[in-house]
Design a protein around this motif. Structure first.
Motif: not given
Length: 767
Positions: A274-297
């Motif tokens: 499945w897709s590695l990036a989160r989607s949907g409207r939940d704030r947990r799916n955005y950088r401001f909601g989960r900053p530790n899960s935003f980085y480059a691969i």
């Protein structure tokens, strides 16, 4: 017998009861229960090219093979014979007789090289043209308890003259048809059982004519084994029978009791994706909601290989989207739809572990996916095999026509994938196995084994045995021309020379002798993972949110979605069973996207809206949310590719033991020694006819033979440090042999010719 035993229990005299009971027990030990049939003895085998000498046992080419004669005198081209039946004397021309062997006669076999297919491989198959009983006697000497799998497709004894007994075709009018077949099979199976390893398997193809008798026979010969029956639906159009049109045959799998030998298809690798990036409207799916899960691969743009991850970022830190110094592409979880900064499914430390485990993959469009891997497991081997894969017309008769470029004169060849799947069930974890087929027919077993090796990198070797008989019709036609077996014109039409060897050579080379490449494709048994875009379809002829429940049901039925639970108020419906879903209300897209989030099995989407702009937005959102998906497709390989494997083709011959003892038949025994050493390389390269050599060492270091004892020290210095070498020492002295043997580090040291002569003199008994 059970009735008698019950009556014995009623005897009141204890001593009398015990006496009778003991005698009955003795009778039971001697009496055969279950399958009872005529033991047809002797079975006689023609040796057409054998040298005729005084005292040879012969038959007349124009007579019955069972009418035997002993050679009394030879005068140039004439021979005087004495009948073994009535002792009468007759004189005939020498070219009117041929040698025969009774079963049970001592034989001293040799292998005469006929041809060799050299593809510069370390896998060499062996084809032996011979009656299979005597060839099995040879293999019992060469490979005792060393064969991992025996696959045979014996004559089915249909009554349509599909096999010979004592050189005569057996038809349905023969009252001893069944007992002749059982006697014929028993002799060969008794030899075959001594070839199998402790966990080896015997696979027999058979149909309804003899399956019941054969199972009982197998239980008698192999009491420590169990017989598992698989129904193979090989002829879907049906054939034969006044009352029932048969569509099936059987594969009997004989395996040691208590041992797990059979395994179905291996299943490993991708279980979900499945897709590695989160989607949907939940704030947990955005950088401001989960900053530790935003980085480059970091991804290599040429190979799509994941090379690592970028540094940890705070929720407001700036970041570079340019390539790294190494030229790797930086990929972030940024929405292509609105450029919003999303998050990966894993925090940075967890992502690094996933990358190290090869669980993260980059697709050609630079979207990233996480792969959930399953442990290696095996499907069960089911008792009913069906489907186009096992069609003997498509993958038997038609395949043979592709290989030969025209219709081949061979009835009912086995479907390639029937044999492939049978062998794979036994051998998928045995990649250097020995496989024997002593009813080789058209050579399907070698073809299937080569394909299996190609699919999984195996180095399995096959030994094929087949006679060189012609069909009854062909035989009559040749006899009218004054030709008999042993004549070149007759022999070239035999099954081994016209079908088995050419087919094997053509499929290994990928082309025929005239240079024409083979057309068509094999299914390799592998599956390819193909990336597919999810299908999103606009139902633009209707505004879904205006429909009542009845019309909605009619609409979903139109696109193949189940009508269950469809109501007038339903804004969308997800049918996971059929991998489909439908959106009726285009204003409820956010709820719809949340509902399908993570449901990667959904592949077909239907949007009931007349608004084309809204449809395009929804389509992009669906594809961004779930990304692409992967389907598995059978991999194909062209027949023209061939197989990088060799084939050594021999004809079985018989030697004079006195000449063997004198060392006059070394070259004829040499191929047997080559087989005993593992059948490695080209056996023809071992021959040296120009001089009396003191010893012989094969180029690959698998075989060494000392021919002159006085050269032992030199010989020993050259071979003692070679790993896995098989050594033969020619000596008349048992004491000298054991003294020389003791100086080698290997225990694979044998004595010639004493070992050879003793074996075949001892193994002349009936089985």
């Amino acid at each position: 017998m059970a009735f008698i035993e019950n009556k014995i229990l009623e005897i009141t005299d204890n001593e009398l009861r015990k006496t009778i009971s003991d005698e009955v027990k003795k009778l039971k030990e001697k009496t055969q229960f279950g399958l009872v049939f005529e033991q047809h003895i002797p079975e006689v085998v023609p040796i057409y090219n054998s040298k005729i000498i005084v005292k040879s046992l012969v038959a007349l080419k124009k007579g019955k093979i069972t009418d035997l004669y002993r050679v009394k005198k030879i005068n140039n081209d004439d021979v005087e014979l004495r009948s073994e039946q009535d002792r009468s004397i007759i004189s005939v021309r020498l070219d009117e007789v041929f040698g025969v062997k009774k079963f049970g006669d001592p034989i001293f076999p040799a292998l005469i090289p006929m041809d060799y297919v050299d593809n510069d491989s370390d896998v060499t198959h062996t084809l032996i043209e011979a009656d299979n009983f005597h060839a099995l006697q040879l293999l019992e000497y060469v490979y005792p308890n060393k064969i991992d799998c025996i696959y045979i497709d014996p004559p089915y004894n249909t009554g349509s003259k599909d096999w010979k007994y004592n050189n005569n075709f057996v038809d349905e009018k023969d009252v001893y048809r069944h007992s002749k077949w059982l006697s014929f099979m028993k002799k060969r199976l008794n030899l075959a059982k001594h070839l199998l390893t402790d966990d080896g398997a015997l696979i027999i193809a058979i149909d309804d004519y003899e399956v019941a008798h054969l199972i009982v026979l197998l239980e008698e010969i192999f009491p420590g084994h169990e017989c598992n029956v698989v129904i193979v639906n090989h002829h879907p159009q049906g054939a034969g029978g006044d009352n029932i049109s048969r569509t099936h045959e059987y594969a009997l799998f004989l395996t040691p009791k208590g041992k797990k030998v059979l395994k179905g298809k291996r299943e490993e690798g991708v279980a979900e994706e499945w897709s590695l990036a989160r989607s949907g409207r939940d704030r947990r799916n955005y950088r401001f909601g989960r900053p530790n899960s935003f980085y480059a691969i970091h991804v290599d743009p040429e190979t799509l290989e994941i090379k690592g991850v970028g540094p940890k970022l705070g929720k407001d830190d700036e970041f570079s989207t340019d390539d790294t110094e190494e030229g790797y592409k930086r990929i972030y979880p940024i929405s292509k739809k609105d450029n919003s900064q999303r998050v990966w499914r894993y925090e940075r430390s967890s992502m690094i572990k996933k990358i190290d485990q090869n669980l993260i993959k980059c697709t050609p469009n630079f979207s990233l996916k996480v792969i959930k891997k399953s442990n290696t497991k095996y499907r069960p081997v089911f008792s009913n095999w069906y489907g186009s894969r096992y069609n003997a017309g498509t993958h038997g008769t038609d395949l043979l026509a592709k290989i030969f470029g025209e219709s081949a004169d061979f009835p009912y060849p086995k479907a390639l994938y029937t044999v492939y799947d049978a062998l794979e069930a036994v051998l998928q974890d045995k990649k250097e196995a020995f496989v024997l087929d002593f009813f080789a027919g058209s050579g399907t077993t070698l073809n299937a084994l080569a394909l299996l090796n190609s699919s999984d990198g195996g180095k399995r070797k096959s030994i094929l045995i087949t006679n060189n008989e012609v069909s009854e019709e062909e035989g009559k036609s040749l006899e009218k021309k004054g030709l008999y077996p042993g004549h070149p014109e007759w022999d070239k039409n035999g099954i081994c020379r016209a079908i088995t060897f050419p087919r094997s050579k053509f499929i290994l080379n990928g082309k025929r002798d005239n240079g024409d490449i083979l057309e068509g494709f094999y299914s390799t048994g592998k599956t390819l993972a193909l990336e597919k875009t999810r299908k999103v379809t606009q139902l633009g002829f209707v505004d879904g949110k205006t429909l009542n429940g009845k019309l909605k049901k009619q609409l979903v039925s139109l696109v193949g979605i189940t009508q269950t639970k469809i109501k007038a108020t339903t804004p969308f419906f997800v049918d996971e069973k059929n991998n489909k879903c439908i959106l009726f209300d285009d204003t409820q897209v956010d709820l719809f996207l949340e509902e399908i989030d993570g449901k990667v099995n959904l592949t077909n989407f239907y949007i009931a809206t007349t608004n084309s702009s809204a449809f395009r937005v929804i389509k992009e959102a669906i594809q961004e949310s779930l990304g692409t998906y992967v389907i598995l497709q059978d991999e194909e390989m062209p027949l023209s590719k061939g197989f990088k494997e060799n084939l050594a083709y021999f004809k079985l011959d018989f030697l004079d033991p006195n000449e063997v003892a004198l060392g006059k038949q070394f070259n004829k025994i040499l191929p047997i020694l080559w087989m005993m050493a593992g059948a490695k390389g080209n056996p023809q390269k071992l021959y040296n006819e120009n001089e009396r050599i003191p010893y012989l060492i094969s180029e690959d270091g698998s075989l060494a033979i000392l021919l002159q004892e006085n050269k032992f020290r030199d010989f020993h210095s050259k071979v003692n440090e070679i790993n896995n070498i098989t050594i033969f020492i020619v000596t008349n002295s048992e004491e000298a042999f054991f003294e020389m043997k003791s100086e080698f580090s290997t225990n694979k040291v044998m004595r010639l010719y004493h070992n050879y002569l003793k074996n075949f003199e001892i193994n002349r008994y009936w089985r």
